[in-house]
Design an enzyme around this catalytic site. Structure first.
Site, PDB file in Angstrom:
ATOM      1  CG  LEU A   8     -30.496 -70.488  33.306  1.00 23.51           C
ATOM      2  CD1 LEU A   8     -30.433 -71.063  31.891  1.00 23.51           C
ATOM      3  CD2 LEU A   8     -30.798 -68.994  33.277  1.00 23.51           C
ATOM      4  N   GLY A   9     -32.455 -72.120  37.435  1.00 21.03           N
ATOM      5  CA  GLY A   9     -33.421 -72.935  38.179  1.00 21.03           C
ATOM      6  C   GLY A   9     -34.316 -72.082  39.068  1.00 21.03           C
ATOM      7  CD  GLN A  10     -38.641 -73.286  43.446  1.00 20.23           C
ATOM      8  OE1 GLN A  10     -38.032 -74.305  43.835  1.00 20.23           O
ATOM      9  NE2 GLN A  10     -39.787 -72.922  43.955  1.00 20.23           N
ATOM     10  CG  ASP A  32     -28.474 -73.692  34.493  1.00 20.72           C
ATOM     11  OD1 ASP A  32     -29.261 -73.270  35.371  1.00 20.72           O
ATOM     12  OD2 ASP A  32     -28.364 -74.902  34.199  1.00 20.72           O
ATOM     13  CG  ASP A  47     -22.450 -80.915  32.932  1.00 24.41           C
ATOM     14  OD1 ASP A  47     -23.040 -81.756  32.238  1.00 24.41           O
ATOM     15  OD2 ASP A  47     -22.248 -81.053  34.172  1.00 24.41           O
ATOM     16  CB  ILE A  48     -21.055 -78.381  38.069  1.00 22.31           C
ATOM     17  CG1 ILE A  48     -22.313 -79.238  38.265  1.00 22.31           C
ATOM     18  CG2 ILE A  48     -21.390 -76.906  38.191  1.00 22.31           C
ATOM     19  CD1 ILE A  48     -22.671 -79.477  39.662  1.00 22.31           C
ATOM     20  CE1 TYR A 136     -33.333 -83.295  47.774  1.00 22.24           C
ATOM     21  CE2 TYR A 136     -31.812 -82.839  45.966  1.00 22.24           C
ATOM     22  CZ  TYR A 136     -32.607 -82.397  47.009  1.00 22.24           C
ATOM     23  OH  TYR A 136     -32.669 -81.056  47.304  1.00 22.24           O
TER      24      TYR A 136
HETATM   25  C1  VAH Z   1     -37.331 -81.475  46.406  1.00 16.53           C
HETATM   26  N1  VAH Z   1     -37.739 -79.078  46.542  1.00 16.53           N
HETATM   27  O1  VAH Z   1     -38.545 -81.598  46.470  1.00 16.53           O
HETATM   28  C2  VAH Z   1     -36.725 -80.122  46.796  1.00 16.53           C
HETATM   29  C3  VAH Z   1     -36.344 -80.083  48.250  1.00 16.53           C
HETATM   30  C4  VAH Z   1     -37.262 -80.361  50.536  1.00 16.53           C
HETATM   31  C5  VAH Z   1     -37.324 -80.796  49.165  1.00 16.53           C
HETATM   32  O2  VAH Z   1     -35.054 -80.526  48.470  1.00 16.53           O
HETATM   33  O3  VAH Z   1     -36.604 -82.374  46.028  1.00 16.53           O
END
Ligand code: VAH
Length: 308
Positions: A8-10, A32, A47-48, A136
């Protein structure tokens, strides 16, 4: 059968549609955190981080290929590091363990967020030391290493792309640092104005979603012995500054953009300006089709139609 997590994400929203077109609606299962109403595809709520449920879904549906898109993006990850690591790393580990159990083929995306400020900013090479400055980015580097381990030690065919910022009109992203590029289009069409959370000269690698989805399917179709990398291909189509995007949009609509950088500016400043994707072009014939002008025509036309 094919499973898409984060459906359901982008990216997931468009990947499910592309997979249905390629393989037929009844071959795809979307997954999802919550069940959408009137959804166009078989759906499994999952939920993974819950490996028991995830394994049950894979076993019951005889899943052979998984496109694993469920993740916490960079901006949201900085606000909630524990959740980011739990979903992006522990969740990925569950997907890989299950792939080993059922001998599945996997697509597990990475991101340009794996690069830190110490690499060449222009035409960042495929092979450089990865010292990301975001939670991230760290989860994506650890994810690439885990995927390579499952390929080398367990023979799992896992592939992935270091996606740049992705721009689409079917579904807005959430929690990403590159979201400003999507929000600028949506707000320009809806209200003629946007407050951008990075400064005007912030230049980042970007890609139209149609190219990203095609690249994903082309990589998955490539012969395994043609690939010199697995979960971490650099991929590129264009780079532009926020101000260049404002000017491109202003050629189509009356639009005024204010620039008010916030914490996400610090994240953007650690990322490359442009990416060298020679290996993707050599190993599996990658070639982008959209530049900023062609993408802007597509975006404005479709957003205007949705706003009618
Ligand atoms: C983000 N759209 O902004 C993602 C991507 C390159 C960035 O990983 O976190």
């Amino acid at each position: 059968m094919i499973l898409v997590t984060g459906a359901l994400g982008q990216i997931g929203t468009e990947l499910v549609l592309a997979l249905q077109e390629k393989y037929g609606n009844d071959k795809i299962i979307a997954s999802d955190l919550k069940e959408p109403e009137n959804y166009h595809c078989k759906f499994e709520k999952c939920d993974i981080r819950d490996i028991e449920t995830y394994e049950r879904i894979n076993n019951e549906n005889k899943i052979e290929i998984v496109y694993h898109l469920a993740a916490i993006l960079s901006a949201a990850g900085e606000k909630n590091p524990e959740l980011c690591h739990d979903v992006n790393y522990n969740g990925l580990e569950n997907v890989l363990k299950t792939a080993k159990k059922y001998n599945q083929k996997l697509f597990c995306p990475s991101s340009i967020a794996v690069f830190g400020p110490d690499v060449p900013k222009e035409m960042t090479p495929q092979n450089v030391e990865l010292n990301p400055k975001t939670v991230y980015g760290i989860t994506k580097v650890k994810g690439e290493e885990l995927c390579d381990t499952y390929f080398k030690e367990h023979g799992i065919d896992v592939r992935g792309i270091r996606y740049p910022g992705l721009i689409s009109w079917k579904h807005k992203p959430s929690g990403g640092t590159t979201d400003y590029a999507v929000e600028m289009y949506f707000d320009a069409v809806e209200s003629g104005k946007y407050e951008c959370f990075v400064n005007r000269n912030t230049r980042l690698p970007m890609m139209f979603m149609d190219d990203a989805i095609r690249a994903t399917l082309e990589l998955m179709d490539a012969p395994l012995d043609s690939l010199n990398y697995h979960s971490n291909y650099n991929l590129s189509s264009m780079s532009f500054s926020a101000e260049e995007l404002e000017k491109e949009i202003s050629a189509h609509v009356d639009f005024n953009c204010l620039y008010k950088p916030d914490y996400r500016q610090d994240i953007a400043d650690t990322w490359p300006i442009s990416i060298n994707d020679d290996d993707a072009r050599k190993d599996w014939g990658w070639e982008p089709k959209f530049d900023i002008s062609k993408m802007t025509e597509e975006m404005i036309t479709n957003l205007r139609r949705l706003n009618e």
